[in-house]
Design an enzyme around this catalytic site. Structure first.
Site: not given
Lengths: 78, 415
Positions: A35-37, A39-40
């Site tokens: 996950a990237d930021s 996605d989080t």
């Protein structure tokens, strides 16, 4: 597995497109599940929607693993 | 400073007439219509119930589920078309200087479906602003160019042009000019659009811009016909690789043709109506011819904007007659929108491909759906009605005009 845990895992599998077996309690969203930021942020929003809770930003910052998410929701979901 | 020569070395497309260049061209020269009832949403309450959709499109055939969720369909079409074009060009991603490859894309609208979904979720909710973090980076028109750069690692100039239905012609024109100036060696250019959704169709319906010939969708796009009643919306993506001539020769690239002119002007007249005498259209063709002192007599084929709207088609023919004089009657002219529908921001890219393949294959694709002559359109002009015509095409010009009064033209020449 608790009902909450299975619902949390289902969301993660759906949003991050990962295999269910990868979604272990220790798995980190960013380090293990790709996950990237953004996605989080999306995951946190999905948890809020699914469990009808509001997760404040300062709390959300501490939710880095699958296990963190499950315990937070178990404590805060009505 | 000496200007560089610019050539076309790759093509790619996903369109209402096929999801590859070969399929598209085959259908274009066989006069196939891409129009059919809309499948993407329930059209019960809509005035227009048909469009030219990309057929049997399933994003999972091209992207994994996680990737697809972050891409509006206009960006998906961009990536698919660009990948085909890069492959077709034979560029070796390992050896090429990635700083010397740019991306200039043309999307006139961008992620209108994404915008609709996100705003709908907000207004039907309880007032809490729960917008998806991918809302903005899915919707913004420039994101297709960004995605293409990230997929291939192209670090040259990177942006999107927005000039409504002229967008991708402006993109191709900018790529051509930047290579001419020596700024960059290679560009992935083209355009994409995906506006066949409630807001897209409803919005254009409100302007009375779309054909409402629901009972006969496949003949509804009828440019220059007396009974034309508006354009038919299309969707898809089309991509061209433009390359500095010496660079293409040095790597032994296949060369389709040369780009020899680009024009861009404004009507400065009205939001949506063309200048009645086609003033901006006349000026833009002249500007494109001027780049390389091309004479009107050097052009064999014009792929017109010709959207099948009542006023636009007349203004464009008047402009052609004025720019080309007596030679206007020697030209082959056609509107491939009669088959593909109007791909909005992607129109210039798909129609540039029609020009390039007309040069390569010595065949002019037709204007289909002609039934009744319009007394306001000179019958001596050869609109290539009904059937493709064999003809050596040494040079071809493509026109596109956008709401806002934007005009853009581009000229391709055999090499």
């Amino acid at each position: 597995m608790s009902d909450i845990a299975s619902r949390v895992k289902a969301i993660i599998v759906d949003k991050l497109g990962v295999d269910e077996t990868e979604v272990t309690p220790e798995a980190s969203f960013t380090n293990d599940l790709g996950a990237d930021s953004l996605d989080t942020v999306e995951l946190i929003m999905e948890f809020e929607k699914e469990f009808n809770i509001a997760i404040p930003d300062d709390q959300a910052e501490n939710i880095g693993t699958v296990g963190d998410a499950i315990s937070y929701i178990e404590e805060n979901a009505k | 400073m000496e200007l560089k020569r610019v050539v076309v070395t790759g093509l790619g497309a996903i369109t209402p007439l096929g999801n590859s260049i070969d399929e598209l061209w085959n259908n274009l020269i066989n006069g196939v219509s891409g129009a059919a009832p809309i499948t993407r949403f329930d059209t019960t309450n809509f005035k227009t119930k048909f469009a030219c959709e990309v057929k049997n499109y399933n994003s999972n055939d091209y992207f994994d589920r996680k990737e697809a969720r972050k891409l509006d369909m206009f960006a998906q079409f961009a990536l698919i078309a660009a990948e085909q074009a890069v492959q077709d060009s034979g560029i070796d991603l390992e050896s090429i200087d990635l700083d010397e490859v740019g991306v200039i894309w043309g999307a006139g609208i961008g992620g209108i479906q994404t915008f609709t979904e996100e705003v709908r979720a907000f207004v039907t909710g309880n007032g809490t602003p729960r917008f998806n973090p991918f809302f903005i980076p899915k919707m913004i028109g420039d994101i297709a160019a960004g995605h293409i750069s990230m997929k291939f690692g192209f670090r040259g100039p990177n942006y999107n042009t927005v000039s409504a239905c002229a967008s991708s012609t402006n993109a191709i024109g900018d790529a051509y000019n930047l290579i001419r100036l020596g700024k960059t060696k290679v560009f992935v250019t083209g355009g994409s659009e995906a506006a066949i959704c409630e807001a897209g169709v409803g919005g254009f319906n409100a302007m009375q811009a779309l054909s409402t010939r629901n009972e006969d969708a496949s003949t509804a796009s009828r440019p220059f016909d007396k009974d034309r009643d508006g354009f038919v919306m299309g969707e898809g993506g089309a991509s061209l690789i433009l390359e500095e001539y010496e660079h293409a020769v040095a790597r032994g690239a296949k060369i389709y043709c040369e780009v020899i002119g680009s024009g861009m002007t404004a009507d400065a007249h009205h939001l949506t109506a063309p200048h009645p005498e086609g003033l901006g259209a006349k000026n833009v063709m002249k500007m494109a011819l001027k780049d390389n002192d091309t004479k009107p007599e050097d052009i064999d084929y014009i792929n017109v904007h010709g959207t099948s709207t009542p006023r636009g088609d007349i203004a464009e023919t008047l402009a052609i007659k004025e720019v080309f004089g007596e030679h206007a009657y020697n030209l082959n002219i056609s509107s491939t929108k009669s088959m593909t529908g109007h791909l909005l921001g992607a129109a210039g890219a798909i129609e540039s491909i029609a020009c390039i393949l007309a040069i390569k294959n010595s065949i002019v694709p037709p204007t289909i759906n002609h039934f009744t002559d319009d007394p306001e359109i000179d019958p001596k002009l050869n609109m290539t009605y009904h059937k493709a015509e064999k003809r050596e095409v040494k040079a071809a010009l493509s026109n596109t005009f956008g709401f806002g009064g934007h005009n853009a033209s581009i000229i391709f020449k055999a090499i």
